[in-house]
Design a protein around this motif. Sequence first.
Motif, short mmCIF file in Angstrom:
data_model
loop_
_atom_site.label_atom_id
_atom_site.label_comp_id
_atom_site.label_asym_id
_atom_site.label_seq_id
_atom_site.Cartn_x
_atom_site.Cartn_y
_atom_site.Cartn_z
N TRP A 119 -12.46 -7.63 17.81
CA TRP A 119 -11.93 -6.91 16.64
C TRP A 119 -10.64 -7.56 16.13
O TRP A 119 -10.46 -7.76 14.93
N ASP A 120 -9.75 -7.91 17.06
CA ASP A 120 -8.48 -8.53 16.66
C ASP A 120 -8.72 -9.86 15.95
O ASP A 120 -8.06 -10.18 14.94
N LEU A 121 -9.63 -10.65 16.47
CA LEU A 121 -9.93 -11.93 15.83
C LEU A 121 -10.58 -11.73 14.47
O LEU A 121 -10.33 -12.47 13.52
N GLY A 122 -11.42 -10.69 14.36
CA GLY A 122 -12.02 -10.37 13.06
C GLY A 122 -10.96 -10.00 12.04
O GLY A 122 -11.06 -10.38 10.86
N LYS A 123 -9.94 -9.26 12.47
CA LYS A 123 -8.84 -8.92 11.57
C LYS A 123 -8.09 -10.17 11.14
O LYS A 123 -7.69 -10.30 9.97
N SER A 124 -7.88 -11.09 12.07
CA SER A 124 -7.19 -12.35 11.74
C SER A 124 -7.99 -13.16 10.73
O SER A 124 -7.42 -13.80 9.83
N LEU A 125 -9.31 -13.12 10.86
CA LEU A 125 -10.15 -13.78 9.86
C LEU A 125 -9.96 -13.14 8.50
O LEU A 125 -9.88 -13.83 7.47
N GLY A 126 -9.87 -11.81 8.47
CA GLY A 126 -9.66 -11.11 7.21
C GLY A 126 -8.33 -11.41 6.57
O GLY A 126 -8.21 -11.42 5.35
N LEU A 127 -7.32 -11.67 7.39
CA LEU A 127 -5.99 -12.00 6.87
C LEU A 127 -5.87 -13.48 6.49
O LEU A 127 -4.86 -13.90 5.93
N GLY A 128 -6.90 -14.26 6.82
CA GLY A 128 -6.85 -15.69 6.55
C GLY A 128 -5.92 -16.43 7.49
O GLY A 128 -5.49 -17.55 7.20
N ALA A 129 -5.64 -15.82 8.64
CA ALA A 129 -4.68 -16.41 9.57
C ALA A 129 -5.34 -17.33 10.58
O ALA A 129 -4.64 -17.98 11.38
N ILE A 130 -6.68 -17.41 10.55
CA ILE A 130 -7.39 -18.20 11.53
C ILE A 130 -8.73 -18.63 10.93
O ILE A 130 -9.28 -17.93 10.08
N SER A 131 -9.23 -19.77 11.37
CA SER A 131 -10.55 -20.23 10.91
C SER A 131 -11.62 -19.66 11.84
O SER A 131 -11.34 -19.24 12.96
N VAL A 132 -12.85 -19.69 11.37
CA VAL A 132 -13.95 -19.20 12.20
C VAL A 132 -14.06 -20.02 13.48
O VAL A 132 -14.23 -19.49 14.57
N ASP A 133 -13.95 -21.35 13.36
CA ASP A 133 -14.05 -22.21 14.54
C ASP A 133 -12.98 -21.86 15.57
O ASP A 133 -13.26 -21.79 16.77
N ASP A 134 -11.74 -21.65 15.11
CA ASP A 134 -10.67 -21.31 16.04
C ASP A 134 -10.88 -19.93 16.65
O ASP A 134 -10.57 -19.70 17.82
N ALA A 135 -11.42 -19.00 15.85
CA ALA A 135 -11.68 -17.65 16.36
C ALA A 135 -12.73 -17.71 17.48
O ALA A 135 -12.59 -17.03 18.51
N VAL A 136 -13.77 -18.49 17.28
CA VAL A 136 -14.81 -18.64 18.30
C VAL A 136 -14.22 -19.23 19.57
O VAL A 136 -14.49 -18.77 20.69
N THR A 137 -13.41 -20.28 19.40
CA THR A 137 -12.80 -20.93 20.56
C THR A 137 -11.92 -19.95 21.34
O THR A 137 -11.97 -19.89 22.58
N GLN A 138 -11.13 -19.16 20.61
CA GLN A 138 -10.24 -18.21 21.27
C GLN A 138 -11.02 -17.11 21.98
O GLN A 138 -10.66 -16.69 23.09
#
Length: 425
Positions: free
Chosen positions: A396-415
């Motif tokens: 959920w937190d990573l999804g929110k970061s995607l919504g804020l444009g603070a992270i890329s999908v690739d980085d979110a998957v890695t994290q």
Amino acid sequence: MNRTRLFAPAAALAAGALVLAGCAGSSEAPAAFDPDEEVTLDFAFWGNDDRATRYDDLIAAFNEEYPNITVNPSFTDFPSFWEKRQTEAAGGGLPDVFQFSDSYLRQYGESGNLLDLAEVEEHIDFTTFDESLLGTGALEGTQYSLPTGYSLWANFVNDDLLAQAGVEAPEGGTSFEEFDEWMAEVTEATGGAVYGGTDYTQRIQNFELVLRAGGGNLYTDEGELGFTEDELREFWESGDAIREGVTVPQQRLEELSPKSGFAAAATASEMSWSNFLGGYLADSGASSISIIAPPTAEDGAKDLYRQAGLQMAIAENTEHPEAAAIFLDFVVNSPEAGEIFGTTLGFPASSSKLEGTNLEGIDKQVADYIETAADRIGDAPPVPVVGYGSLEQTFWDLGKSLGLGAISVDDAVTQFFAEADAILG
């Protein structure tokens, strides 16, 4: 919504502490049970004032039958609840009876912190539960907890907002692409005053729908993740289009927190568990909210399941196991519990509790939804992995970061996979 986050180091320490606590049992034989003995039980649950009032009423009804058993209730929100339980488990001091979540079954069951309910089976009626629902509280053949009720994943629609926008409600069970188009129609019709919905790719349950439609699950019977990095990447990338002006902006959701976009009447739809209906009506002020089946990744898939996450358990080291079992049985089985709680703890899981439930109004609406979605209900998934609550919050937190444009999908998957590796070992 009902989860807490444990960062990897904290999760590892907590898990280690639970294992140590589980090894520190007492060697003293329990005293013979006296049904008339004056007993005091500590009972803990997560929830709000409404749930607390209902439990007070239930305890009063319980004491009419068992005046010698005093129940001391306490409650807090979901994250705080589990933080306190972890501390108590590490010190061997869990409450006698407490609300439990299947997300923590492996963690607390494998560490020896939960009482095997077979030890007090003469005080609990197990025959009122369907086998599949009993299984939600069992681990490797041991029954550690019992469900209070169950829910289905659902899509909620604010009928008032749609009437104002002049847009008809969507059909249930459409494809995700068709639902995306409907959300865009709502957002365009209101000029962004009300958005069609929230970015559903933030919720791990929607990812679970996609996996189950293809015959998979979030995790395996062996307690490992059941999906690949590529599958998660594809799912998060599918949300790119709706994050651009279709769904409510994440910054707006941050401002509305702790309410969700739907609860704050900022969106016309939101996906969550079916027992959220009462809370949504209260928070949003809507006069009418419809429940429809969520989108599906494959027509005809058995992607839904009875989620009996809210359970009741007894601490392994309780000094009053029989009295604790009598109270647990009253919570999960009594007609009084059905009358007092309705479907607010999920649709009644036991037949005896259901007998006392007056299915009118909100409760009937939930029951009707469950009936209409019956063809999509498949087998329950495997027991959640240790740390599932933490992984859900991370998702959920990573999804929110995607919504804020603070992270890329690739980085979110890695994290996500890095944290999963740390938590799952």
